[in-house]
Motif scaffolding. Sequence first.
Motif, short mmCIF file in Angstrom:
data_model
loop_
_atom_site.label_atom_id
_atom_site.label_comp_id
_atom_site.label_asym_id
_atom_site.label_seq_id
_atom_site.Cartn_x
_atom_site.Cartn_y
_atom_site.Cartn_z
N UNK A 1 0.87 -1.18 0.00
CA UNK A 1 0.00 0.00 0.00
C UNK A 1 0.90 1.23 0.00
N UNK A 2 0.75 2.04 -1.03
CA UNK A 2 1.59 3.22 -1.22
C UNK A 2 0.68 4.40 -1.52
N UNK A 3 0.15 5.03 -0.46
CA UNK A 3 -0.81 6.12 -0.67
C UNK A 3 -2.09 5.58 -1.26
N UNK B 1 11.53 -0.99 -7.50
CA UNK B 1 11.52 0.46 -7.62
C UNK B 1 10.63 1.15 -6.61
N UNK B 2 10.23 0.46 -5.55
CA UNK B 2 9.41 1.06 -4.50
C UNK B 2 10.32 1.53 -3.38
N UNK B 3 10.22 2.79 -3.04
CA UNK B 3 11.21 3.41 -2.16
C UNK B 3 10.72 3.52 -0.73
N UNK C 1 14.43 4.18 10.45
CA UNK C 1 13.54 5.04 9.66
C UNK C 1 12.68 4.28 8.64
N UNK C 2 13.03 3.04 8.32
CA UNK C 2 12.31 2.33 7.24
C UNK C 2 11.09 1.59 7.80
N UNK C 3 10.23 2.31 8.50
CA UNK C 3 9.10 1.69 9.18
C UNK C 3 7.96 1.40 8.21
N UNK C 4 7.39 0.22 8.36
CA UNK C 4 6.24 -0.20 7.58
C UNK C 4 5.19 -0.77 8.52
N UNK C 5 3.94 -0.76 8.08
CA UNK C 5 2.86 -1.37 8.87
C UNK C 5 2.51 -2.72 8.24
N UNK C 6 2.48 -3.75 9.06
CA UNK C 6 2.08 -5.08 8.58
C UNK C 6 0.56 -5.20 8.73
N UNK C 7 -0.12 -5.26 7.60
CA UNK C 7 -1.58 -5.34 7.60
C UNK C 7 -2.04 -6.78 7.77
N UNK C 8 -1.39 -7.69 7.06
CA UNK C 8 -1.74 -9.10 7.16
C UNK C 8 -0.54 -9.94 6.77
N UNK D 1 3.77 3.88 3.82
CA UNK D 1 3.67 5.33 3.90
C UNK D 1 4.42 5.92 5.08
N UNK D 2 4.61 5.13 6.16
CA UNK D 2 5.33 5.65 7.32
C UNK D 2 6.77 6.02 6.99
#
Length: 800
Positions: free
Chosen positions: A227-229, A251-253, A266-273, A303-304
């Motif tokens: 999920x990117x925005x 290519x996803x930054x 700083x490379x924080x992500x949310x785990x949805x499932x 997005x974080x």
Amino acid sequence: MKHKQITVVTDFLFRPDKKTIMESLDCYEHSSAYGEMSKIYDKMTEIAARAITAKAAYVLDEKLGGFNPSGANGCNQLIYCLLTIGNTLADESAACFQSGMYAEGLVLDAIANFALFDCSRQLYQKVVCEAQTAGLGLTRRLSPGEGDFDVTCQQSILERFTAEDALGITMTGGCMLDPVKSLAYVYGADVDLPINPVDHDCSTCGRSDCKLRKFDGREQTVSLTVVDGERRHTISAKTSQSIMTALSAQGLRVHSPCGGRGTCGKCRISLISGKTTQDGLVNDGIYLACRTYPLTDCEVDIRLSQETSYQTVTEFQASAFVPDSGFRIMGVDLAAADWRNGDSVTKLIHRQLGNEYSYSLKALRKLSLLKNEAKGEATQMKLLVDGNKIVDLLPPSAKRVFGLAIDIGTTTLVLSLVDLLNGEVVQTHSLLNNQRRYGADVISRIQYSTGNNGAALRSSICTDIVNCVRGFDAQTRALIVHVAIAGNTTMLHFLLGLSAESLGRYPFQPVTTESQQFSFTELFGDTSLDCQTTVLPGVSAFVGADVVAGMLQCGFATTTEIAMLIDIGTNGEIVIGNRDKILCLATAAGPAFEGANISCGTGSISGAIASFQMSDGQPSYTTIDGGEPVGICGSGIIDIMAACVRERVVNATGKFDLERFPNGTLAIAQTAQGDWIHFTQKDVRELQLAKAAMRAGAEVLLETYGCRYDEVGAVYLAGSFGSHVNIDSAVAIGLLPKELQTKVKRVGNSSLGGTIQYLLEQSSQQTIRDLLAVSTHLDLAADSRFNEQFIEQMMFPNLE
């Protein structure tokens, strides 16, 4: 297996796997370095075969009191294991490094790591055989330092063996085993347990940076929904690669100032499932992408970790000069009768202009087409002339031609479109340098570029520039006749597709620092522009073309007074001198000034705390764009540190006043989500290291030049940090000397300004040659004074 019977094993096989070991060094068969590294590998395996003396010991014993790793819950017994391959191979590797044979040292170390890993597998087979004979099952291998199994428990394992059976393995005060290529670990043993098919399961291991992780034979491909925005992407990922690696491959930054080493947070992500490894867990549902590996199909929100906007410095102090780029537009009118006299088209042009010219091949071919299209009729043409050469035919409506100045910064990229006839800056575009995904500073990117990764760095910067160029309309692109590029030496190596490995190790030798010229298509592999492209020259590996452009813009080539140019950043450059003599150096300040390695640090994005004050313990701050606070950028960090010094939050050594701040942290602000933004003791230390490196470099430079503070006429502060930092705060923490405070002049993006001047002033080519002729690079690595000054400058000033 008899209780407390110690078994010693020495019959290990040395069976190196070349593909595995080479790939653990990021050296693949299709990479340019593979041939040479393969020869080194073949030679080093012969040395390793003689040097490795693998020995192991294991014993079944009761579980010690207070010794209860969670993986062995319910087990009353443990199998304690020791394994070593001895010191000889590690010593051989160290000797290679000390003698400058870095590739040989790296290969020997990789062979040693693989041999230790493989010997543990061989040992496991012997342990399993005896366990099955005794009717016991085993847990997976449990190693101190993983999860809740404290690293100090290595000593407890050693104590289960007699001095003779401990194989000479000891533990240092820093909890390291000696020999260093040794292991101490346990298995839980119980009749109700099965036997694991493998000794070690990488999917449960906390060593997410381990180069052997992908070689455990259990790799699977899973689906990763991102999920990117407003957008959703579905990509393939492997259980052997981190989520960051999988994202980067597509290519996803995600923002990763440390280059994926797991140190910046700083490379924080949310785990949805889905299910992942847990070593990257930050808090409920939040993970570090670089430390987290997918175990099943997953959905994550990135997005974080994204920087949606960034404050870029595009302004600069304009130099006083009359534009004279060498380019001019000249009109020629040919009558119908001119076509009938039999003279060549070039002679007709010379006759009208009253002079003879040479021609570019492009101009001749356009003249050929124009002759056919004219069909003997009267014709008007506009010629683009550079000196005594006609380089192009322009559209009849053309009244201006453009140059494109490009400043490639470590963090940002700026392009300015300049009218080469009147000097007007027509448009300026800025964006984040997408190489940031590979590391915030040049050292991180150099490390990433080893093996075949340099191509990714080149592709990233070329794509950024080409996309910006394509943003100009076709008519504008057709009128761009010269591109000039400045940047630090590492960025230019990446742009040119040159290996940067030697820039990361002493004596830091670049492939080239000279000016280079190419066609745009040759350099970028793109036909958007058809013009000459000039890469400006630098001085050394870490004093690059960006600094040379800054010296040009600040007038070092003409001034007789002594001036300083300071660009504070991850690679802080400092210049001192005048037209007769210039000394320059670079000091590795690290990324703290740009918010990296600071617990709540961030770049110059919307919502970043950019200024800070404290009065009687009460903080106040402002943010970029006035948004809700999201973190602290470089200028805010300096203000906070200065407030801590002034308010005695820390003492001269940087230690927090623990009576007033028992947790060693200063609360700064709350985010919109209610999370606190803190400034911690670790942040103080990071900033001390950075400011000490900059200030020590300046002091050594002044001393070497033979100059006192009062002899310096001007201090030009360049770059994004220099444009926004509070000078009073910089002096308060000792980043800048108080004696120079009133002499500071902000010059903005001096690299961009100098590159524009290069385009507009044809004499700048000679001016730059003159600057380089009187410039000397000071090597701090070989200067003992720097270490002395560094220690001294770690202290904060006494403001009383």
